[in-house]
Structure formats: structure tokens, C-alpha cells
Motif scaffolding. Structure first.
Motif, PDB file in Angstrom:
ATOM      1  N   ALA A  19       0.862  -1.178   0.000  1.00 18.03           N
ATOM      2  CA  ALA A  19       0.000   0.000   0.000  1.00 18.03           C
ATOM      3  C   ALA A  19       0.899   1.229   0.000  1.00 18.03           C
ATOM      4  O   ALA A  19       2.011   1.190   0.543  1.00 18.03           O
ATOM      5  N   GLY A  20       0.435   2.278  -0.629  1.00 17.53           N
ATOM      6  CA  GLY A  20       1.142   3.550  -0.585  1.00 17.53           C
ATOM      7  C   GLY A  20       2.588   3.469  -1.056  1.00 17.53           C
ATOM      8  O   GLY A  20       3.453   4.199  -0.582  1.00 17.53           O
ATOM      9  N   THR A  67       4.665   1.026  -0.613  1.00 13.58           N
ATOM     10  CA  THR A  67       5.502   0.186   0.248  1.00 13.58           C
ATOM     11  C   THR A  67       5.032  -1.265   0.161  1.00 13.58           C
ATOM     12  O   THR A  67       3.833  -1.530   0.239  1.00 13.58           O
ATOM     13  N   SER A  91       8.076   0.405  -4.347  1.00 12.55           N
ATOM     14  CA  SER A  91       7.197  -0.105  -5.403  1.00 12.55           C
ATOM     15  C   SER A  91       7.989  -0.667  -6.572  1.00 12.55           C
ATOM     16  O   SER A  91       7.431  -1.375  -7.410  1.00 12.55           O
ATOM     17  N   SER A 141       0.113   0.358   6.138  1.00 16.35           N
ATOM     18  CA  SER A 141      -0.898   1.416   6.214  1.00 16.35           C
ATOM     19  C   SER A 141      -1.099   2.031   4.825  1.00 16.35           C
ATOM     20  O   SER A 141      -0.236   1.925   3.957  1.00 16.35           O
ATOM     21  N   ALA A 142      -2.250   2.665   4.642  1.00 14.76           N
ATOM     22  CA  ALA A 142      -2.610   3.179   3.315  1.00 14.76           C
ATOM     23  C   ALA A 142      -1.557   4.133   2.762  1.00 14.76           C
ATOM     24  O   ALA A 142      -1.318   4.193   1.559  1.00 14.76           O
ATOM     25  N   SER A 143      -0.884   4.859   3.651  1.00 14.10           N
ATOM     26  CA  SER A 143       0.132   5.820   3.199  1.00 14.10           C
ATOM     27  C   SER A 143       1.441   5.135   2.840  1.00 14.10           C
ATOM     28  O   SER A 143       2.321   5.740   2.235  1.00 14.10           O
ATOM     29  N   GLY A 144       1.605   3.882   3.267  1.00 13.41           N
ATOM     30  CA  GLY A 144       2.863   3.174   3.055  1.00 13.41           C
ATOM     31  C   GLY A 144       3.867   3.370   4.173  1.00 13.41           C
ATOM     32  O   GLY A 144       4.965   2.815   4.126  1.00 13.41           O
ATOM     33  N   ARG A 145       3.495   4.114   5.226  1.00 12.30           N
ATOM     34  CA  ARG A 145       4.466   4.447   6.265  1.00 12.30           C
ATOM     35  C   ARG A 145       4.607   3.351   7.319  1.00 12.30           C
ATOM     36  O   ARG A 145       5.702   3.086   7.808  1.00 12.30           O
ATOM     37  N   ASP A 181      -1.885   6.845  10.629  1.00 14.56           N
ATOM     38  CA  ASP A 181      -0.574   6.201  10.782  1.00 14.56           C
ATOM     39  C   ASP A 181      -0.125   6.116  12.239  1.00 14.56           C
ATOM     40  O   ASP A 181       1.070   6.053  12.534  1.00 14.56           O
TER      41      ASP A 181
END
Lengths: 315, 463
Positions: free
Chosen positions: A78-79, A81, A101, A121-125, A187
Motif C-alpha cells: 500500500a502507498g 511500500t 514499489s 498502512s494506506a500511506s505506506g508508512r 498512521d
């Protein structure tokens, strides 16, 4: 500062330094082709095809597949990551690999145990994982899991949620197991499963505060919908995991539980394809997995989404 | 997209097509003692392309073979239930009904020894080697037509057969894949003769059993009932009782079920048997049937076979007492065929227990002495591997065929990532594995519990 905290800080610092070093080599190396821009067009889904990180089209899952050389026993993305739980090899332990990615490895973390769940998490963090340490099945007695969280941006690492203080219904429980983390959009907050005293609670956690709070019983492997309003999860049939699990959703505002149209036992952490559909893996008797999808509102029926694949994650 | 019409339905498509006047139908519904043709469709077919080296086309309706870009076509067939010897085998492919499917060359067909590649995982980068003999080649092919290659030299009976097709023509051909449906899918058409109705010589010894057997559930009763109808020596691959290996568990769970066959049983111990210190419950229950008490490894002979029961719960290291004993035992053996069994598997795709690499010295000793088959348990499921060397590489010369036979009664486990050279798996059927030990080969057969249909059978020659 106690010993454990000092160790954690050291590990986090090492991760930060590792991240800096990797960033430097990435900048100085020639750019590599981005595999996900290959022949798979349009809306895409990351899956594992017998342990190989692959990318398929969501609208044409029977079309060509990008099959990478990356080997994972469990993965999510996601995001930008990718979280990849490496298989336990003959000569090396398994562990977490965090990739970008383009599948460049950003950091690795050795882990002891059998890969089981992974989430980003959706942000990739934020990245979370679960491995089996003892025992091998959520339906058995006497298993033990280890679940951790890594903040990829800061390197802040929690090796085990058992370090968190517990509030709510199970505050006094001594023997606790955690599995199946899903992150909220900030996050920091997350949901997960906490098992103690024969119960499997949905817990809400606060990463910064290092706390979790038990909310309701009989919720395993929650997965938060993109709009943050519902979780999809597996509910033990009659509260007994030995009887299997019913894929269900729960409205976090009202607490309303909705069993979905999939009536086969699902032992997976589902993934939301959008706010109306969840995907999950099912294993055939010959050990080959398929990714199925079902509406998130009890209507419809399960459909085969990607044959011979598991660990779905929409890209 | 690919065409779906077959212009020449030369051979009726079906599971079984009779060409002879009389068919003798046996109790399992398969014809015997008469010539017949049997048509198989592939269990997997795909192609790889060197212009897209990381791309898999397993779900495609097309099978391309070309020299520019280089496309190679792979097919795999699982042949089972063929009653007699194969007198003729034809591989048949149908060209796609699209412009450009035609070619000056339909390709060169070879055998492929690796039969465990994944239809949805194989790419140019990880393609199997096309390492077998050339079986035939096709000249010019036109669109929407059937073509066939004689593969009688390769497909001689039941088993798994892989094919690889290459082309030296830069104007490639396109065939229909199995995804196009039975009217145009590739076919393997076998003609079986009436010559091999001779059954195996009666009296060849049988070695039958499983591991991971007895608890308070009913799986052990189901598998014990199978033993009631199968004579021979009974093996166990450990975890004879759950959870603790106590005398009480042996008396309450094992004795009323598999215990009916105790007098003909040669067991091996598992980690659950060793949950009682020193496995005293196990050694006390089986007595001399389990070899020297407390040692857990011993050997015996059955017909032309030497059989070794080993103990993976104690040291299996090179130079250990057990490994030294094993090498001496094998060196003294004069039988032409050798089988061995113990609990922890060196090769397994099970999700619950990783391969037990500490047992490799035992496997190495067996390999060094040309052993033929090794049986394990521990993961509660059935899995058959192709013959492999101690590193897990396919070895069709000296490799040892292995089985995980952990389907004796304890509730099933699932599979993880499927390992190379894994040929057959099952995780929903209790059963026993029956080995018929011929003078210079063995037949294996998975015998399922009543009411289940999964089975697996075949033959492997001794080294």
C-alpha cells in the motif's frame, strides 16, 4: 531506561542508519525498471503465486501476470511500500523485508517464526507483521504468535505488541497473544486481535502511546475498510476456532456484525478491494491457493478472483 | 483472441474412447484386457517469451512457439487409470483460429523431466530445462487444424509427463491452450493394449501405514479400518499417539484402533511419543516390535527389500551413534532394494513444520547406499516428491522418492509454499500408504478412508 528500552532504541537507530545507507546506494545506482509498469495494465492487484511476488490485472485476472524473483510467504502493499515476509530457509531464518514499489529493498528485520500476516498502512508508512513462534494454527491450543510494527519513515520499531500496556476488558490478563494488525489513516492508531484466557478480542491500539484497549470479543484478523468505517474479519463459528471461521464485517460506529455470503471457513486476514468488496485466500486440498472476492454486505456470492494465488493487495 | 472452433474433430473428446469390440469393465469401472484409447487433457500448459522475461501466460488461451521473439511452449499431462501397457501415444495440438496462427514450422517436441513447474508461475526467467530426448517435430501448420506428434517412446504408462516445444522459425505458430475448452485443448491420446492384464505376482510383500495417528478423534478408526483389509507389514512414521505419548494414551487411543495390527507393526517414534520422557510409553507399548528399547532405530528385511526404521527425535548428525549404525547397517545389506522411514521430513511443503534439515545426514547415508524410498510424517497431510538427491535437486538416476504420510488420523494441516519437485499433495483425506515391494521395483498407492475419493498411485524401479 530499562534494558529492553535501550535495546529497542539501538535497533531503531540501526534501522535508521540502514535506511540512510540504502537511500544512498539507491541514488547512486542506475534506475531499475519498475516491474509494475510491465504488461499488466490498468487496475492492478499484488498477489503471491506460490511464494513469488506477482502482479495481475484486477479487471483481467486471467491475463498475463508479472512474476518477480522476490520470494515471500506473506506479503502486502500500500502507498508504494511492499511488506514481504521472507520464507524460513534451510540456512537462514526468515524475516521482514520492506521494499519500495520498484522492489528495491529498503530495510530488513530478522524474525524468528513462521510468516503468517503482513499489513501496510494506506500511506505506506507503517508496516505490521505476525509470525507463529510456537504451534502453527489459530484453531489449536497452545500456539503463540509474535506481532510487531515498524514505522518505515522514522525507524521506530516495536518488536512485539506484548510490550504495550492493556486497557479495557482484558487489562489484567497475563498471557496475551496478538495477531492481524490493520492501520487507520492517521498512521498511529490501529486495530488487531488480542487473545487471552480463551477469548479473541478486537483491540484498538495507539502506536505512539504504546497502548491497546480491548473492544469486543470474537474478532480475528481485522482489516479496516478504505473509508475507515468498517472492519472485515474472521469470526470463530460459535466462538470456537476449531469449528472454523465465518468471514464477517462489523460497523465500527454501531457494532453491527454482518456475516458475508462466503460460507466456507476462511482463515485469512481479508483485504478490501474497495469500500464494497473484500478479497481473501482459500486453499484447495492439493495445497494450491486461490484468491476469492465477496461483497462486504452479505449480498451476492463468492467469486474466484485470481486462480493460483494468495496474499491479495490492491495496488 | 483465440479461436474456439475445431474444424476437424478427428478424435471424439472424452475421458475414454473405445476402439475395440469388447471392453471388460472391472469393478472400478475402468476397462481392462482390451485395446482402447484414452484421451487426457493437460494438467498445465503455457508458454514463455524472451521479450517479456518476467511475464507468465498460464491463464492465456494461446500457446505460442516462435524464434523471434523466442517463445517456448510447455505442456504437462497426468496419466492415471490406464489399465494396460501403452501401445501408442499421440500428442495432439490444435492451432488457433486467428490470423497469424499458421507457421512454416509447428515446432520441435522434446521431453521435460521437471514436472513440477507451476502454470501460473513459470516465466522465461524460471522456465524448466527442456532436457529430454527429441520426440518429433511438425512442419508447416495452418490455422484452425489439428496436428499430432508420436510420443510413444516417452509415454509408456501411468505417470506425469512434461513436454517442451521450441521453434527455429521466426514466423511462429499459435496453438489453443487448455483454457479454450475441451474442443480445442491439447490432447494426449493413449492406445492401451490387452497385453498386461497379468497382475503382479501374488505374494510380493506389502508395507502399509501412515504417521500422526491416534487421539480422541475418529481419524485413527477410519485408517485402522483400512488396515483390516490390507495384509502385510504395518509401518508408522511417528506421533503414534497424542498429545503426550503416555501409556494411557497408547491403551485408550492406539490400542483399540491400530493396535489391532500391533503384531505385524514395525513403528517409528515421533516428537509426541517423546513428550513422555524417553518415550517410555512408546517403547513399553510396542516392546521388541520397536527395536532395541530406548534406541528407536532398527532394520529388517521383506522379500527383496531391506527396511530401516529410524529415530529423528535423537541425534541424527553425521558421526552420531545412529548415523554410524545406519551406514554400517546399509553396508552390510545384500538386498537390491532399500526403504527407510522416520518422523521429521527432510522434504515437505507443509505450512506447519519446516523441512527438518538436521535429518539430512540420514538421507545422505541412504543416498550413498542407493536407497530407493523414504517415508515421513510430522506434517498432517500427504505429499509425494519426485526422486531427489540430499540437497533436494531432481535426480532421476540415483534420487530417492519420498513421501510425507502424515494422514494417519490427526486433524489435517494446510500447505505453505509448494516446494520444488513436489508432485502430489492432499490435505483433506485420511488414509494409508500401501507399498507393494516387487523384486526390483515398488508400487505405491494412497488408500483413502471410506467415503473419500482422493488416491495416488504409481511405480518406481529400484536403483
Amino acid at each position: 531506561m530499562n534494558t529492553r528500552a535501550r535495546v529497542l532504541v539501538t535497533v531503531a537507530a540501526a534501522l535508521l542508519l540502514g535506511g540512510v545507507a540504502v537511500g544512498y546506494t539507491t541514488l547512486s545506482a542506475a534506475p531499475e525498471p519498475d516491474v509494475v509498469s510491465g504488461v499488466v495494465r490498468g487496475s492492478r492487484l499484488q498477489v503471491l503465486g506460490n511464494g513469488r511476488l506477482s502482479v495481475v490485472s484486477r479487471t483481467d485476472p486471467s491475463g498475463p501476470r508479472e512474476v518477480t524473483e522476490e520470494r515471500c510467504d506473506r506479503a502486502y502493499a500500500a502507498g508504494g511500500t511492499i511488506a514481504c515476509l521472507r520464507p524460513v530457509g534451510a540456512l537462514k531464518a526468515g524475516g521482514l523485508s520492506v521494499l519500495d514499489s520498484s522492489r528495491r529493498e529498503l530495510t530488513t528485520l530478522p524474525l524468528t517464526g513462521f510468516p503468517n500476516r503482513a499489513r501496510v498502512s494506506a500511506s505506506g508508512r507503517m508496516v505490521a507483521w505476525t509470525v507463529f513462534v510456537d504451534g502453527h494454527s489459530y484453531a489449536a491450543n497452545g500456539f503463540s504468535t509474535s506481532t510487531g510494527i515498524l514505522d518505515v519513515r522514522t525507524g521506530d520499531l516495536v518488536r512485539s505488541l506484548e510490550e504495550f500496556s492493556v486497557g479495557g476488558a482484558a487489562a489484567q490478563a497475563a498471557d496475551r497473544n496478538f495477531w492481524g494488525v490493520t492501520f487507520t489513516a492517521d498512521d498511529n492508531r490501529f486495530y488487531a486481535t488480542m487473545s487471552t484466557g480463551g477469548h479473541r478480542y478486537l483491540v484498538e491500539g495507539d502506536f505512539a502511546a504504546r497502548t491497546v484497549k480491548a473492544l469486543v470479543d470474537n474478532v480475528e484478523c481485522p482489516s479496516l475498510s478504505p473509508d475507515g468505517k468498517r472492519i472485515a474479519y474472521k469470526a470463530a463459528v460459535n466462538g470456537d476456532p476449531r469449528q472454523g471461521w465465518r468471514l464477517s464485517t462489523m460497523d465500527l460506529g454501531t457494532g453491527t456484525v454482518t456475516p458475508l455470503a462466503e460460507t466456507r471457513s476462511v482463515d485469512d486476514q481479508p483485504a478490501w478491494l474497495d469500500d464494497h468488496t473484500v478479497a481473501y485466500g482459500m486453499q484447495r486440498s492439493d495445497g494450491v491457493n486461490d484468491v476469492w472476492a465477496v461483497p462486504a454486505d452479505a449480498t451476492g456470492s463468492p467469486t474466484l478472483l485470481v486462480p493460483e494465488a494468495n496474499s491479495p493487495a490492491p495496488l | 483472441m483465440s479461436g474456439r472452433r475445431a474444424s476437424l474433430a478427428v478424435v471424439a473428446v472424452g475421458v475414454l474412447t473405445a476402439t475395440a469390440l469388447s471392453i471388460v469393465v472391472t469393478s472400478d469401472g475402468l476397462p481392462a484386457a482390451a485395446a482402447a484409447t484414452t484421451t487426457f487433457t493437460p494438467s498445465a500448459d503455457t508458454y514463455v517469451d524472451n521479450s517479456a522475461t518476467g511475464t507468465n501466460y498460464g491463464a492465456s488461451g494461446q500457446l505460442g512457439v516462435d524464434d523471434s521473439p523466442v517463445k517456448r511452449l510447455f505442456l504437462r499431462f497426468t496419466v492415471s487409470g490406464v489399465p494396460g501397457s501403452v501401445t501408442a501415444a499421440k500428442l495432439r495440438l490444435h492451432t488457433d483460429d486467428v490470423s497469424g496462427a499458421q507457421s512454416p514450422s509447428g515446432g520441435t517436441f522434446k521431453a521435460v523431466s521437471d514436472t513440477t513447474w507451476s502454470e501460473t508461475g513459470v516465466t522465461w526467467n524460471n522456465q524448466p530445462a527442456i532436457d529430454g530426448p527429441t520426440l518429433g517435430s511438425l512442419g508447416a501448420v495452418s490455422r484452425n487444424a489439428w496436428y499430432e506428434v508420436d510420443v510413444t517412446s516417452y509415454v509408456t504408462g501411468n505417470g506425469t509427463f512434461g513436454f517442451g516445444v521450441t521453434s527455429s522459425s521466426t514466423d511462429g505458430a499459435d496453438f489453443d491452450s487448455r483454457e479454450t475448452g475441451s474442443a480445442t485443448a491439447p490432447q494426449l491420446v493413449l492406445t492401451t493394449g490387452a497385453t498386461t492384464t497379468t497382475s503382479a505376482p501374488a505374494g510380493d510383500p506389502v508395507l502399509v501405514g501412515a504417521g500422526d495417528i491416534s487421539n480422541s478423534g475418529s481419524g485413527d478408526s477410519a485408517t485402522a479400518a483400512l488396515l483390516d483389509n490390507i495384509p502385510g507389514t504395518v509401518f508408522t512414521t511417528g506421533d503414534n499417539v497424542y498429545d503426550s505419548g503416555t501409556t494411557t494414551e497408547f491403551n485408550n487411543y492406539y490400542n483399540p484402533t491400530w493396535g489391532r495390527h500391533k503384531a505385524r507393526t514395525r513403528p517409528s517414534p515421533g516428537n509426541h511419543d517423546y513428550n513422555t520422557s524417553g518415550a517410555t510409553g512408546y517403547y513399553g507399548y510396542f516392546g521388541t516390535q520397536a527395536g532395541p528399547s530406548g534406541q528407536g532405530y532398527y532394520s529388517y528385511d521383506l522379500g527383496n527389500w531391506h527396511i530401516v526404521s529410524l529415530n529423528s527425535n535423537i541425534s541424527t548428525a553425521a558421526g552420531s551413534a545412529q548415523e554410524t549404525w545406519l551406514r554400517n547397517d546399509l553396508a552390510a545389506n545384500t538386498k537390491p532394494c532399500t526403504a527407510a522411514y522416520w518422523h521429521h521430513p527432510l522434504f515437505t511443503s507443509g505450512a506447519n513444520h519446516a523441512p527438518s534439515t538436521s535429518t539430512r545426514p540420514l538421507f545422505q547415508a541412504l543416498y550413498d547406499h542407493n536407497a530407493d524410498v523414504v517415508l515421513w510424517g510430522h506434517n498432517h497431510q500427504y505429499e509425494r516428491f519426485a526422486p531427489q538427491n540430499p540437497s533436494g535437486a531432481l535426480d532421476t538416476t540415483r534420487g530417492i522418492r519420498t513421501f510425507v504420510a502424515g494422514m494417519g488420523g490427526a486433524s489435517h494441516y494446510s500447505f505453505g509454499t509448494i516446494r520444488p519437485n513436489s508432485e502430489v499433495r492432499n490435505s483433506d483425506t485420511y488414509g494409508v500408504l500401501k507399498l507393494t515391494l516387487h523384486a526390483n521395483s515398488f508400487d505405491w498407492q494412497f488408500v483413502p478412508e471410506a467415503g473419500k475419493s482422493f488416491t495416488d498411485s504409481g511405480t518406481t524401479a529400484c536403483h
